[in-house]
Design a protein around this motif. Sequence first.
Motif, PDB file in Angstrom:
ATOM      1  N   SER A   1       0.743  -1.133  -0.027  1.00  0.00           N
ATOM      2  CA  SER A   1       0.125   0.046   0.150  1.00  0.00           C
ATOM      3  C   SER A   1       0.959   1.056  -0.075  1.00  0.00           C
ATOM      4  O   SER A   1       2.255   1.147   0.238  1.00  0.00           O
ATOM      5  N   ASP A   2       0.289   2.284  -0.227  1.00  0.00           N
ATOM      6  CA  ASP A   2       0.821   3.632  -0.247  1.00  0.00           C
ATOM      7  C   ASP A   2       2.275   3.615  -1.080  1.00  0.00           C
ATOM      8  O   ASP A   2       2.043   3.106  -2.219  1.00  0.00           O
ATOM      9  N   PHE A   3       3.318   4.351  -0.626  1.00  0.00           N
ATOM     10  CA  PHE A   3       4.352   4.485  -1.404  1.00  0.00           C
ATOM     11  C   PHE A   3       5.064   3.240  -1.830  1.00  0.00           C
ATOM     12  O   PHE A   3       5.555   3.089  -3.053  1.00  0.00           O
ATOM     13  N   MET A   4       5.102   2.294  -1.029  1.00  0.00           N
ATOM     14  CA  MET A   4       5.534   0.567  -1.361  1.00  0.00           C
ATOM     15  C   MET A   4       4.829   0.092  -2.501  1.00  0.00           C
ATOM     16  O   MET A   4       5.202  -0.745  -3.247  1.00  0.00           O
ATOM     17  N   GLN A   5       3.520   0.473  -2.566  1.00  0.00           N
ATOM     18  CA  GLN A   5       2.603  -0.056  -3.912  1.00  0.00           C
ATOM     19  C   GLN A   5       3.150   0.557  -5.105  1.00  0.00           C
ATOM     20  O   GLN A   5       3.210  -0.201  -6.105  1.00  0.00           O
ATOM     21  N   LEU A   6       3.643   1.988  -5.034  1.00  0.00           N
ATOM     22  CA  LEU A   6       3.978   2.481  -6.242  1.00  0.00           C
ATOM     23  C   LEU A   6       5.461   2.029  -6.610  1.00  0.00           C
ATOM     24  O   LEU A   6       5.668   1.444  -7.802  1.00  0.00           O
ATOM     25  N   VAL A   7       6.326   1.529  -5.720  1.00  0.00           N
ATOM     26  CA  VAL A   7       7.542   0.813  -5.762  1.00  0.00           C
ATOM     27  C   VAL A   7       7.497  -0.465  -6.529  1.00  0.00           C
ATOM     28  O   VAL A   7       8.098  -0.801  -7.464  1.00  0.00           O
ATOM     29  N   CYS A   8       6.231  -1.180  -5.944  1.00  0.00           N
ATOM     30  CA  CYS A   8       5.898  -2.574  -6.450  1.00  0.00           C
ATOM     31  C   CYS A   8       5.712  -2.420  -7.829  1.00  0.00           C
ATOM     32  O   CYS A   8       6.131  -3.208  -8.926  1.00  0.00           O
ATOM     33  N   GLN A   9       4.771  -1.517  -8.119  1.00  0.00           N
ATOM     34  CA  GLN A   9       4.262  -1.360  -9.491  1.00  0.00           C
ATOM     35  C   GLN A   9       5.375  -0.844 -10.617  1.00  0.00           C
ATOM     36  O   GLN A   9       5.372  -1.627 -11.485  1.00  0.00           O
ATOM     37  N   GLN A  10       6.143  -0.176 -10.074  1.00  0.00           N
ATOM     38  CA  GLN A  10       7.298   0.463 -10.958  1.00  0.00           C
ATOM     39  C   GLN A  10       8.131  -0.894 -11.108  1.00  0.00           C
ATOM     40  O   GLN A  10       8.840  -1.146 -12.316  1.00  0.00           O
ATOM     41  N   HIS A  11       8.379  -1.621 -10.181  1.00  0.00           N
ATOM     42  CA  HIS A  11       9.235  -2.787 -10.239  1.00  0.00           C
ATOM     43  C   HIS A  11       8.553  -3.875 -11.089  1.00  0.00           C
ATOM     44  O   HIS A  11       9.406  -4.442 -11.979  1.00  0.00           O
ATOM     45  N   GLU A  12       7.213  -3.985 -10.996  1.00  0.00           N
ATOM     46  CA  GLU A  12       6.783  -4.855 -12.007  1.00  0.00           C
ATOM     47  C   GLU A  12       6.969  -4.410 -13.434  1.00  0.00           C
ATOM     48  O   GLU A  12       7.397  -5.639 -14.346  1.00  0.00           O
ATOM     49  N   HIS A  13       7.010  -3.113 -14.101  1.00  0.00           N
ATOM     50  CA  HIS A  13       7.222  -2.733 -15.239  1.00  0.00           C
ATOM     51  C   HIS A  13       8.539  -3.198 -15.635  1.00  0.00           C
ATOM     52  O   HIS A  13       8.585  -3.551 -16.724  1.00  0.00           O
ATOM     53  N   ASN A  14       9.418  -3.039 -14.869  1.00  0.00           N
ATOM     54  CA  ASN A  14      10.867  -3.571 -15.119  1.00  0.00           C
ATOM     55  C   ASN A  14      11.061  -4.839 -15.170  1.00  0.00           C
ATOM     56  O   ASN A  14      11.662  -5.571 -16.027  1.00  0.00           O
ATOM     57  N   TYR A  15      10.311  -5.712 -14.197  1.00  0.00           N
ATOM     58  CA  TYR A  15      10.248  -7.170 -14.493  1.00  0.00           C
ATOM     59  C   TYR A  15       9.762  -7.660 -15.791  1.00  0.00           C
ATOM     60  O   TYR A  15      10.380  -8.508 -16.676  1.00  0.00           O
ATOM     61  N   ARG A  16       8.770  -7.027 -16.215  1.00  0.00           N
ATOM     62  CA  ARG A  16       8.116  -7.405 -17.588  1.00  0.00           C
ATOM     63  C   ARG A  16       8.898  -7.009 -18.646  1.00  0.00           C
ATOM     64  O   ARG A  16       9.154  -7.684 -19.665  1.00  0.00           O
ATOM     65  N   LEU A  17       9.376  -5.814 -18.435  1.00  0.00           N
ATOM     66  CA  LEU A  17      10.584  -5.345 -19.611  1.00  0.00           C
ATOM     67  C   LEU A  17      11.950  -6.262 -19.730  1.00  0.00           C
ATOM     68  O   LEU A  17      11.830  -6.365 -20.757  1.00  0.00           O
ATOM     69  N   TRP A  18      12.296  -6.630 -18.692  1.00  0.00           N
ATOM     70  CA  TRP A  18      13.559  -7.519 -18.475  1.00  0.00           C
ATOM     71  C   TRP A  18      13.268  -8.794 -19.526  1.00  0.00           C
ATOM     72  O   TRP A  18      14.120  -9.390 -20.319  1.00  0.00           O
ATOM     73  N   HIS A  19      11.984  -9.254 -19.428  1.00  0.00           N
ATOM     74  CA  HIS A  19      11.654 -10.617 -20.075  1.00  0.00           C
ATOM     75  C   HIS A  19      11.416 -10.444 -21.382  1.00  0.00           C
ATOM     76  O   HIS A  19      11.500 -11.249 -22.307  1.00  0.00           O
ATOM     77  N   GLN A  20      10.845  -9.430 -21.973  1.00  0.00           N
ATOM     78  CA  GLN A  20      10.590  -8.998 -23.080  1.00  0.00           C
ATOM     79  C   GLN A  20      11.742  -8.579 -24.111  1.00  0.00           C
ATOM     80  O   GLN A  20      11.891  -9.274 -25.002  1.00  0.00           O
TER      81      GLN A  20
END
Length: 204
Positions: free
Chosen positions: A31-50
Amino acid sequence: MPLPIDVDAIVQLQADAVDQWHRDPIANPYSDFMQLVCQQHEHNYRLWHQEDIARAKDVSDAEIAQVKRNIDDLNQKRNDWIEKLDDSITLMLAQHGVETTEGAPINTETSGSAIDRLSIMSLRLYHYEEQLERDDASDAHRELVTQRIALCQQQQGDLSNSLKELLVDLFAGRKAHRTYRQMKMYNDPTLNPYLYAAQKLRAG
């Protein structure tokens, strides 16, 4: 004043998420700031594998074209969420009543950009450590990978410490915080010359 952002917790979140997402569906329980951190991290995770797929030799041109579009989309989202992280820090500073010293210097890299770099480092570390488990890996390969893991861990520690110092300075008012808009042009049909030229041809 205790810092409202825990850098060690961010690094742990990123490491835990990479490990979890390789075994289970992607989830964001924060939640809150850590939710944003996790969402931003998810984009990097998906980007890495693409990007892994984009370098494959056994996929069709059509698949590569789709992967390239996916990469453009994810890279845009990655940068959008860096801005969201920095905007959230702007809000925190206001909520804590931080008054920045007049003429305070601005860091060359924002906190959001540093969190993005830590995210990428966690992905790099996971995939290097994965290399150590390969049955077909030679001793020389494992030695090289071990050296690179040590270097990545050093860089991760240095970056974490630098981010902590920056946040301390920001919340003490000794440094100014600003969100730098990425203003990517390639995805904007009004700014990418190829896109708006093609649009004009279709309209004509």
